[in-house]
Design an enzyme around this catalytic site. Structure first.
Site: not given
Length: 560
Positions: A40, A265, A275
């Site tokens: 994104e 992850r 983020k």
């Protein structure tokens, strides 16, 4: 991708699944393996994304397949062209390329809308008018089904309202479109999830054309199917979302049926990789920007001197698994140290200088020594280093009153080697009016050129580095440490900002470096003898104002 950056992926559970899928009778028998990396564009990529990039692009490479780069721009709230360009730069820097397979999720908005209309017509979606608070109230729990008074809304009414939602008749939050699946499902992602919401916000590519936007769980499978993705590789938090992914694929008219596979992850201690939190650090001025060398962003690591190969090796050696784990930041440093030890040119730099005068060396005389640029790589050649009566050494290499086992310079102490030059013996020092030592005095042995005494006597003192005062160049040195002093700043009820390390940056403005560094420019990296690995700062360094960032120290703290 260049041969130098090539890192062969070892077999892992994802590849085991793919092997089954492309084998005789498999779901994708005879098909080209096709993956995608769908960030994104609402921030800069970080070291966690490097693992996903390595898996997505590396898997495609392993199977001779394809990997798309897709900007997941379905949420206009924080998305920006700046991030799109930065993402492309970072991926190319790591050594990967997507060819002509660069896409935007927003390119598929019309098709997504058509899919939503198709679901309404099939009785598989409905317009819901629950407020956010009501939505939470009616969500139910493990023993209580969710509910919505709008679930049995007539198809024609939902079609009309959905069209009016698109036309902009309703304010944000007034209505949503929900998939009609199972309000009693034990997987809450399947309890009639929202697949469209109203958001009157300018989109960085679509402008004001749309005021309704698809939710990620609805958009992502459609995007994958339209691009012909065979294996949608994503992080483990999407495992519970996989039934919804498959539901969308099954009930929409789409040209392909991708398979979603999840992996754990990457977690690293002494950092955060949200983020939102990284953006907060930037926006509140707690770091100098997204590319601050203390940040875990790829642009920050690049500015600090990390190499593509070190990050790819780090990703490969951490492996691919289903089990979440936290990796030591020291291991990332180890991978960089390994790479730079092999390729970095050696130079001498004095970070905290004090003047050294060789009192028996003739005033006005100078000479040069030929030294290797990298002992590990003879092909890197040699350079000339000048020497004269006045030098600079590290302040810590002299003590007027030595401590036990101190083997460097002190009055009447042992002989020491000046790296690659001569043997010297300290004879005293000069102090200022405040009693501070400002100059170290020594004598040299003229018969020890190169650092070895002619009579073969044993040298008991240490070898110290130096620079010639006559030719030395001024430099600013930035010493970086972990941004957080807490190994897990995200744990529990901690405020991650309270865990910031006040000593994460030390700036040394009076350093002296050898003359060969005068024209150094980014992204050049060097091993400063006895100090560590340093790179030229890509933002602030300029001719006449050299700035070096310490990438990593010489000492390896990682234990295998």
């Amino acid at each position: 991708m260049t041969e130098e950056l090539n890192t062969t992926m070892t077999q892992n559970f994802i590849h085991d699944f793919i092997d089954e899928d492309i084998a005789q009778g498999g779901q994708f028998q005879g098909m080209t393996v096709h993956t995608r990396f769908p960030p994104e564009p609402n921030g800069y990529l970080h070291i966690g994304h490097a693992k996903a990039i390595f898996i997505d692009f590396g898997t495609a490479e392993k199977y001779g397949g394809l990997c798309n780069l897709r900007m997941d721009d379905t949420n206009p709230t924080k998305e920006d062209v700046e991030y799109v360009e930065a993402i492309q730069e970072d991926i190319h820097w790591l050594g990967y390329d997507w060819g002509d397979r660069f896409y935007y999720a927003s390119d598929y908005f019309e098709k997504m809308y058509d899919c939503a209309v198709e679901l309404i017509k099939k009785g598989l979606a409905y317009v819901c008018e629950l407020t956010p608070d009501q939505f939470k109230e009616y969500r139910g729990d493990v023993s209580t089904p969710a509910r919505s008074p709008y679930r049995d809304r007539p198809v024609e009414e939902s079609l009309d309202l959905f069209a009016r939602m698109r036309a902009g008749e309703f304010e944000n939050g007034r209505m949503t479109l929900r998939a009609k699946i199972d309000l009693a499902s034990g997987n809450f992602n399947m309890r009639d999830p929202v697949i469209y919401r109203i958001n009157h916000m300018h989109h960085h590519r679509q402008g004001d054309k749309w005021c309704i936007y698809p939710m990620y769980d609805f958009a992502h499978p459609i995007e994958d199917a339209l691009e012909g993705i065979t294996h949608s590789l994503c992080s483990l938090e999407f495992e519970d979302h996989r039934p919804l992914y498959d539901w969308v694929i099954e009930h929409c008219d789409l040209p392909a049926k991708p398979r979603q596979i999840e992996f754990a992850r990457l977690g690293i201690n002494y950092t955060v990789m949200s983020k939102r939190k990284l953006r907060q650090l930037v926006e509140e001025g707690r770091v100098s920007g997204w590319d601050d060398p203390r940040m875990p962003t790829l642009c920050g690591l690049r500015r600090r001197g990390y190499t593509p190969r070190s990050i790819r090796n780090f990703s490969e050696r951490n492996g691919v698994s289903k089990a979440a784990s936290t990796v030591e930041f020291a291991f990332l440093e180890h991978c960089l140290r390994e790479d730079l030890n092999e390729v970095a040119l050696r130079r001498m730099a004095v970070l905290r200088p004090i003047k050294l005068t060789v009192t028996n060396y003739p005033e006005g005389q100078s000479e040069t020594f030929t030294v290797e640029n990298n002992p590990s790589r003879p092909e890197d050649g040699t350079r000339e280093v000048s020497f004269s009566r006045h030098l600079y050494i590290e302040a810590e290499d002299f003590l007027e009153t030595p401590v036990p086992k101190y083997k460097r310079l002190y009055p009447e102490g042992p002989e020491c080697r000046l790296k690659g030059a001569y043997l010297i013996k300290c004879t005293g020092c000069v102090k200022d009016e405040n009693g501070n030592v400002v100059e170290v005095l020594c004598e040299y042995d003229p018969d020890s050129r190169g650092g070895d005494p002619a009579d073969g006597r044993k040298v008991k003192g240490a070898t110290i580095h130096w620079v010639d005062a006559a030719t030395a160049v001024d430099a600013e040195i930035r010493l970086y440490d972990n941004l957080f002093s807490d190994a897990d700043p995200d744990a529990g009820d901690k405020n991650f900002l309270d865990c910031l390390n006040p000593g994460s940056l030390e700036v040394l403005s009076g350093a002296k470096v050898e003359a060969s560094l005068a024209d150094a420019s980014a992204p050049a990296s060097f091993q400063f003898l006895r100090q560590g690995y340093f790179c030229v700062d890509s933002k602030d360094s300029a001719p006449g104002h050299l700035v070096f960032n310490r990438s990593v120290s010489l000492k390896d703290s990682f234990k295998f």
